[in-house]
Design a protein around this motif. Structure first.
Motif, PDB file in Angstrom:
ATOM      1  N   MET A   1       1.085  -1.201  -0.086  1.00  0.00           N
ATOM      2  CA  MET A   1      -0.527  -0.110   0.232  1.00  0.00           C
ATOM      3  C   MET A   1       1.028   1.539  -0.025  1.00  0.00           C
ATOM      4  SD  MET A   1      -3.171  -0.811  -0.104  1.00  0.00           S
ATOM      5  CE  MET A   1      -3.495  -2.485  -1.113  1.00  0.00           C
ATOM      6  N   ARG A   4       2.085   2.717  -3.362  1.00  0.00           N
ATOM      7  CA  ARG A   4       0.753   2.406  -4.049  1.00  0.00           C
ATOM      8  C   ARG A   4       0.790   3.759  -4.150  1.00  0.00           C
ATOM      9  NH1 ARG A   4      -3.352  -1.889  -4.655  1.00  0.00           N
ATOM     10  NH2 ARG A   4      -2.439  -3.462  -6.126  1.00  0.00           N
ATOM     11  N   LEU A   5       0.585   4.242  -2.695  1.00  0.00           N
ATOM     12  CA  LEU A   5       0.304   5.935  -2.156  1.00  0.00           C
ATOM     13  C   LEU A   5       1.545   6.836  -2.699  1.00  0.00           C
ATOM     14  CD1 LEU A   5      -0.962   5.477   1.513  1.00  0.00           C
ATOM     15  CD2 LEU A   5      -2.321   5.930  -0.673  1.00  0.00           C
ATOM     16  N   LEU A  46      -5.380   2.960  -4.688  1.00  0.00           N
ATOM     17  CA  LEU A  46      -5.515   2.044  -3.796  1.00  0.00           C
ATOM     18  C   LEU A  46      -6.579   0.753  -4.331  1.00  0.00           C
ATOM     19  CD1 LEU A  46      -5.295   4.538  -0.269  1.00  0.00           C
ATOM     20  CD2 LEU A  46      -3.746   2.856  -1.652  1.00  0.00           C
ATOM     21  N   THR A  47      -7.214   0.935  -5.260  1.00  0.00           N
ATOM     22  CA  THR A  47      -8.907  -0.028  -4.896  1.00  0.00           C
ATOM     23  C   THR A  47      -8.368  -1.199  -6.587  1.00  0.00           C
ATOM     24  OG1 THR A  47      -9.515   1.677  -6.841  1.00  0.00           O
ATOM     25  CG2 THR A  47     -10.830   2.186  -4.960  1.00  0.00           C
ATOM     26  N   ALA A  61     -11.220   2.213  -0.612  1.00  0.00           N
ATOM     27  CA  ALA A  61     -10.331   3.003   0.389  1.00  0.00           C
ATOM     28  C   ALA A  61     -11.424   4.136   0.164  1.00  0.00           C
ATOM     29  CB  ALA A  61      -8.895   4.016   0.067  1.00  0.00           C
TER      30      ALA A  61
END
Length: 152
Positions: A1, A4-5, A46-47, A61
């Protein structure tokens, strides 16, 4: 995660884990419209499904945008974003780490119904915690039963 962020924000922006499954991206001097665009990129990043232990998992999210006012306390923007997201999801919130009266008043004003921190109680030894737990549990149970959003 985390990757990705980081991929959804600029190099100079800061991504931080606030706790559990809560993250924040702090952007530098950007117009609100650009911040909304970053929030949409984060949501998209995030999806995407995640593969873990041989299973494909869908991650969802909730993303919100709060802007900071230079005349307000620095943490207020993050606290505002968290409370707005919780309200949108009809969740209760607990403000953690409250150390001063002004912090408590600001968080109450923002809509936090519950709070905890050194302002209310210093950390307890295991012995003190055990002693207090045996006398305080009925009071906490009564609070939960009579919570204004859940009762009536």
């Amino acid at each position: 995660m985390a990757e990705r962020l980081r991929g959804a924000v600029r190099h100079e922006d800061v991504v931080a884990r606030l706790g559990g499954d809560e993250f924040a991206a702090m952007l530098g001097d950007v117009p609100r419209a650009d911040a909304v665009g970053v929030a949409e990129r984060i949501q998209d990043a995030l999806t995407t499904s995640v593969r873990a232990a041989g299973h494909e998992l869908l991650v969802r999210a909730s993303v919100g945008v709060a802007t900071a006012d230079p005349d307000r306390p620095a943490g207020e923007a993050v606290a505002t974003a968290v409370i707005r997201m919780a309200q949108a999801l009809d969740l209760d919130t607990v403000a953690e780490g409250i150390e001063t009266g002004p912090q408590a008043r600001m968080l109450r004003h923002l809509g936090y119904a519950f709070g905890q921190g050194c302002l209310y109680s210093r950390p307890l030894s295991p012995q003190d915690l055990a002693e207090r737990a045996t006398t305080a549990v009925p009071a906490f149970a009564a609070l939960a039963v009579h919570h204004p959003r859940r009762s009536g």
